[in-house]
Write an enzyme that holds these catalytic residues in place. Structure first.
Site, PDB file in Angstrom:
ATOM      1  N   LEU A 298     -13.827  36.156  21.918  1.00  0.00           N
ATOM      2  CA  LEU A 298     -12.870  37.675  21.508  1.00  0.00           C
ATOM      3  C   LEU A 298     -13.726  38.586  21.645  1.00  0.00           C
ATOM      4  O   LEU A 298     -13.613  39.906  21.343  1.00  0.00           O
ATOM      5  CB  LEU A 298     -12.736  37.283  20.171  1.00  0.00           C
ATOM      6  CG  LEU A 298     -11.204  36.825  20.125  1.00  0.00           C
ATOM      7  CD1 LEU A 298     -10.258  35.402  21.001  1.00  0.00           C
ATOM      8  CD2 LEU A 298      -9.958  36.784  19.492  1.00  0.00           C
TER       9      LEU A 298
ATOM     10  N   GLU B  67     -16.640  14.581   2.893  1.00  0.00           N
ATOM     11  CA  GLU B  67     -16.602  13.371   2.739  1.00  0.00           C
ATOM     12  C   GLU B  67     -18.147  12.438   3.566  1.00  0.00           C
ATOM     13  O   GLU B  67     -17.157  11.580   4.835  1.00  0.00           O
ATOM     14  CB  GLU B  67     -15.360  13.003   3.457  1.00  0.00           C
ATOM     15  CG  GLU B  67     -14.093  12.723   3.293  1.00  0.00           C
ATOM     16  CD  GLU B  67     -12.558  12.512   3.066  1.00  0.00           C
ATOM     17  OE1 GLU B  67     -12.761  11.189   3.578  1.00  0.00           O
ATOM     18  OE2 GLU B  67     -11.989  13.235   2.158  1.00  0.00           O
TER      19      GLU B  67
HETATM   20  N1  CAA Z   1     -16.547  -0.869   3.447  1.00  0.00           N
HETATM   21  C1  CAA Z   1     -16.561  -1.831   2.553  1.00  0.00           C
HETATM   22  N2  CAA Z   1     -17.826  -1.635   1.318  1.00  0.00           N
HETATM   23  C2  CAA Z   1     -18.830  -0.641   2.514  1.00  0.00           C
HETATM   24  C3  CAA Z   1     -18.626  -0.016   3.383  1.00  0.00           C
HETATM   25  C4  CAA Z   1     -17.863   0.217   3.760  1.00  0.00           C
HETATM   26  N3  CAA Z   1     -17.431   0.624   4.873  1.00  0.00           N
HETATM   27  N4  CAA Z   1     -19.930   0.634   3.191  1.00  0.00           N
HETATM   28  C5  CAA Z   1     -21.023   0.007   2.742  1.00  0.00           C
HETATM   29  N5  CAA Z   1     -20.127  -1.171   1.619  1.00  0.00           N
HETATM   30  C6  CAA Z   1     -20.383  -1.852  -0.042  1.00  0.00           C
HETATM   31  C7  CAA Z   1     -21.876  -2.797   1.097  1.00  0.00           C
HETATM   32  O1  CAA Z   1     -21.454  -3.642   1.045  1.00  0.00           O
HETATM   33  C8  CAA Z   1     -22.582  -3.007  -0.898  1.00  0.00           C
HETATM   34  O2  CAA Z   1     -21.651  -3.629  -0.849  1.00  0.00           O
HETATM   35  P1  CAA Z   1     -22.493  -5.549  -2.126  1.00  0.00           P
HETATM   36  O3  CAA Z   1     -23.373  -4.755  -3.322  1.00  0.00           O
HETATM   37  O4  CAA Z   1     -21.038  -5.559  -2.769  1.00  0.00           O
HETATM   38  O5  CAA Z   1     -22.961  -5.683  -0.883  1.00  0.00           O
HETATM   39  C9  CAA Z   1     -22.125  -1.518  -1.355  1.00  0.00           C
HETATM   40  O6  CAA Z   1     -21.036  -0.777  -0.707  1.00  0.00           O
HETATM   41  C10 CAA Z   1     -23.606  -0.484  -0.817  1.00  0.00           C
HETATM   42  O7  CAA Z   1     -23.769  -0.770   0.304  1.00  0.00           O
HETATM   43  P2  CAA Z   1     -24.977   0.541   0.867  1.00  0.00           P
HETATM   44  O8  CAA Z   1     -26.282  -0.570   0.181  1.00  0.00           O
HETATM   45  O9  CAA Z   1     -24.526   0.660   2.035  1.00  0.00           O
HETATM   46  O10 CAA Z   1     -24.387   1.884  -0.041  1.00  0.00           O
HETATM   47  P3  CAA Z   1     -25.746   2.953  -0.281  1.00  0.00           P
HETATM   48  O11 CAA Z   1     -25.951   3.691  -1.922  1.00  0.00           O
HETATM   49  O12 CAA Z   1     -27.036   2.967   0.986  1.00  0.00           O
HETATM   50  O13 CAA Z   1     -24.833   3.685   0.741  1.00  0.00           O
HETATM   51  C11 CAA Z   1     -23.936   5.845   1.809  1.00  0.00           C
HETATM   52  C12 CAA Z   1     -23.786   4.244   2.231  1.00  0.00           C
HETATM   53  C13 CAA Z   1     -23.197   5.385   3.594  1.00  0.00           C
HETATM   54  C14 CAA Z   1     -25.066   5.853   1.758  1.00  0.00           C
HETATM   55  C15 CAA Z   1     -23.183   6.052   1.213  1.00  0.00           C
HETATM   56  O14 CAA Z   1     -23.560   6.705   0.179  1.00  0.00           O
HETATM   57  C16 CAA Z   1     -22.378   6.670   1.521  1.00  0.00           C
HETATM   58  O15 CAA Z   1     -20.818   7.117   2.087  1.00  0.00           O
HETATM   59  N6  CAA Z   1     -22.264   8.644   1.029  1.00  0.00           N
HETATM   60  C17 CAA Z   1     -21.899   9.898   1.342  1.00  0.00           C
HETATM   61  C18 CAA Z   1     -20.578   9.685   0.280  1.00  0.00           C
HETATM   62  C19 CAA Z   1     -19.887  11.113   0.915  1.00  0.00           C
HETATM   63  O16 CAA Z   1     -19.311  11.023   2.165  1.00  0.00           O
HETATM   64  N7  CAA Z   1     -19.750  11.746   0.116  1.00  0.00           N
HETATM   65  C20 CAA Z   1     -18.391  12.300   0.531  1.00  0.00           C
HETATM   66  C21 CAA Z   1     -17.292  13.109  -1.390  1.00  0.00           C
HETATM   67  S1  CAA Z   1     -15.591  13.152  -1.204  1.00  0.00           S
HETATM   68  C22 CAA Z   1     -15.648  13.995  -0.539  1.00  0.00           C
HETATM   69  O17 CAA Z   1     -16.424  14.924   0.204  1.00  0.00           O
HETATM   70  C23 CAA Z   1     -13.920  14.733  -0.660  1.00  0.00           C
HETATM   71  C24 CAA Z   1     -13.959  15.926  -0.539  1.00  0.00           C
HETATM   72  O18 CAA Z   1     -13.493  16.935  -1.040  1.00  0.00           O
HETATM   73  C25 CAA Z   1     -12.733  16.476   1.675  1.00  0.00           C
END
Ligand code: CAA
Length: 389
Positions: free
Chosen positions: A337, A362
């Site tokens: 545009l 997210e």
């Molecule tokens: N499903 C189920 N359980 C899960 C999982 C999944 N996909 N991923 C991890 N887990 C579980 C693990 O099995 C573990 O469980 P146990 O302690 O029982 O073994 C636990 O969760 C911790 O997992 P991790 O060791 O993998 O955790 P981590 O601290 O290394 O973090 C991460 C992983 C992927 C970085 C996570 O912190 C993450 O997703 N961060 C981003 C946060 C985010 O997306 N925030 C968005 C905010 S909401 C938003 O934005 C809404 C809006 O306004 C639009």
């Protein structure tokens, strides 16, 4: 393989498209300009079942499948991405986890008002010091008789100032650092205090609020799932939520493409329509190709989720690709545009501003890559650096 939508999915898509074109698109520029949350719109969406598309009818929803919900989000976001995120957070990040993790008592108490759109939902995970590292959250839930007292603050909460129901995460075990020791709670608006509304680059028709909880007493029946297992609730919720954000990004990218195509077919320079120049044709071809790929990734992830199959990496791939497509292609639409694209006379500058956040909330694009890489490389990725240290 079947790439056709079902008759029901096509019907719901057509209805959403019509509502988006008639009830949302005409006002979207004004809502953006005035930074106005369209309170009057959501009862209309509720009447059509759009506040609970994929919620079973017995809980007040429309009883459609998850892909239908994704189609609705895509259409709403094509008209106004702020409306898209309001419905996405309300549904994927509040209503669906209560359905998935709640007891029967919690499901029948909390879900129907959400699914019928009598209340809006919010997801309160992020805090000032915990964004990508969600497991480091500091809000605490201290035992108090049979319940808890919750203290802390939450930041950037979509729908925060409009929600009646909050899915909120707090640490019930202060001795355990990180993801373990976090629990999920279903709270009401009376439990939280909205302290600030965020001013944003885009998505001005949605609300983003800071919340404070000061020793708020909650009963045991507010605990969702098991104590100390709330982080899994959060992660599983985001697995599905990310597919919704992919659909939102897809809707924005589609809107930008539609505007660029229409303009290219009308605008004349050097005595010809600009669509006759290869420079513009290639832009449109790249836009259409990327949007197509984003759509296929998004629908596949939605299909896997509704089959009850693993979809963590597939949802992350869909969000990663769709959000980066939206950012790139909304910029390209402005380029098509030219000077007009940079002005508020056309909607593409709004699409560009709205697209950016889909690479952030997210889970940032960097977090999506981390989630995908973990699936590719398994636990080695997490354990090897520790083993070497
Ligand atoms: N499903 C189920 N359980 C899960 C999982 C999944 N996909 N991923 C991890 N887990 C579980 C693990 O099995 C573990 O469980 P146990 O302690 O029982 O073994 C636990 O969760 C911790 O997992 P991790 O060791 O993998 O955790 P981590 O601290 O290394 O973090 C991460 C992983 C992927 C970085 C996570 O912190 C993450 O997703 N961060 C981003 C946060 C985010 O997306 N925030 C968005 C905010 S909401 C938003 O934005 C809404 C809006 O306004 C639009």
């Amino acid at each position: 393989m079947d790439f056709e939508l079902t008759a029901d999915q096509r019907e719901i898509q057509a209805l959403a498209r019509e509502v988006a074109d008639t009830e949302i698109a005409p006002d979207a520029a004004a809502w953006d300009r005035e930074h106005r949350f369209p309170d009057e719109l959501f009862p209309k969406l509720a009447e059509l079942g759009f506040m609970g598309v994929c919620v079973p009818e017995e809980y007040g929803g429309a009883g459609a499948d998850f892909l239908s919900y994704v189609l609705v989000l895509e259409e709403l976001s094509r008209a106004d991405a702020g409306v898209g995120v309001t419905v996405a957070v309300h549904t994927s990040a509040t209503t669906l986890p209560i359905l998935a993790f709640g007891t029967e008592e919690q499901r029948s108490r909390f879900v129907p008002p959400l699914a019928r759109g009598e209340e809006i939902g919010a997801f309160a995970l992020t805090e000032p010091s915990s964004g990508s590292d969600a497991g480091s959250l500091r809000t605490t839930a201290e035992p108090d008789g049979d319940g808890w007292r919750i203290t802390g603050s939450k930041q950037w909460i979509t729908n925060g100032s409009r929600a009646g129901t909050f899915l909120l995460f707090a640490r019930t075990d202060p001795e355990t650092a990180g993801a373990r020791g976090v629990s999920a709670f279903v709270l009401d608006a009376t439990h939280v205090r909205v302290t600030r509304e965020e001013e944003k680059l885009g998505l001005n028709s949605s609300t983003t609020s800071d919340l404070v909880l000061q020793g708020v007493r909650v009963e045991r029946d507010r605990l969702l799932h098991e104590e100390g297992r709330g982080f899994r609730v959060a992660m599983a919720t985001l697995d599905g939520g990310r597919i919704g954000i992919a659909a939102q990004a897809l809707g924005i990218a589609q809107a930008a493409y539609d505007a660029a195509r229409e303009y290219a077919l009308e605008r004349e320079q050097f005595g010809r329509r600009i669509s006759e120049f290869q420079a513009i044709q290639w832009k449109l071809a790249d836009m259409a190709t990327e949007i197509d790929a984003a759509r296929l990734l998004t629908y596949r992830a939605a299909w896997l989720k509704q089959q009850g199959r693993p979809h963590t990496a597939e949802g992350a791939k869909a969000k990663l690709f769709a959000s980066e497509t939206a950012r790139r292609q909304t910029a390209e639409a402005i380029q098509v545009l030219g000077g007009y694209g940079y002005t508020k006379e056309f909607p593409v500058e709004r699409y560009y501003r709205d697209a950016k956040v889909t690479e952030i909330y997210e889970g940032t694009s960097e977090i999506q890559r981390l989630v995908i890489a973990r699936e590719l490389l398994g636990r080695q990725l997490r354990e090897e650096p520790v083993a070497r240290a």
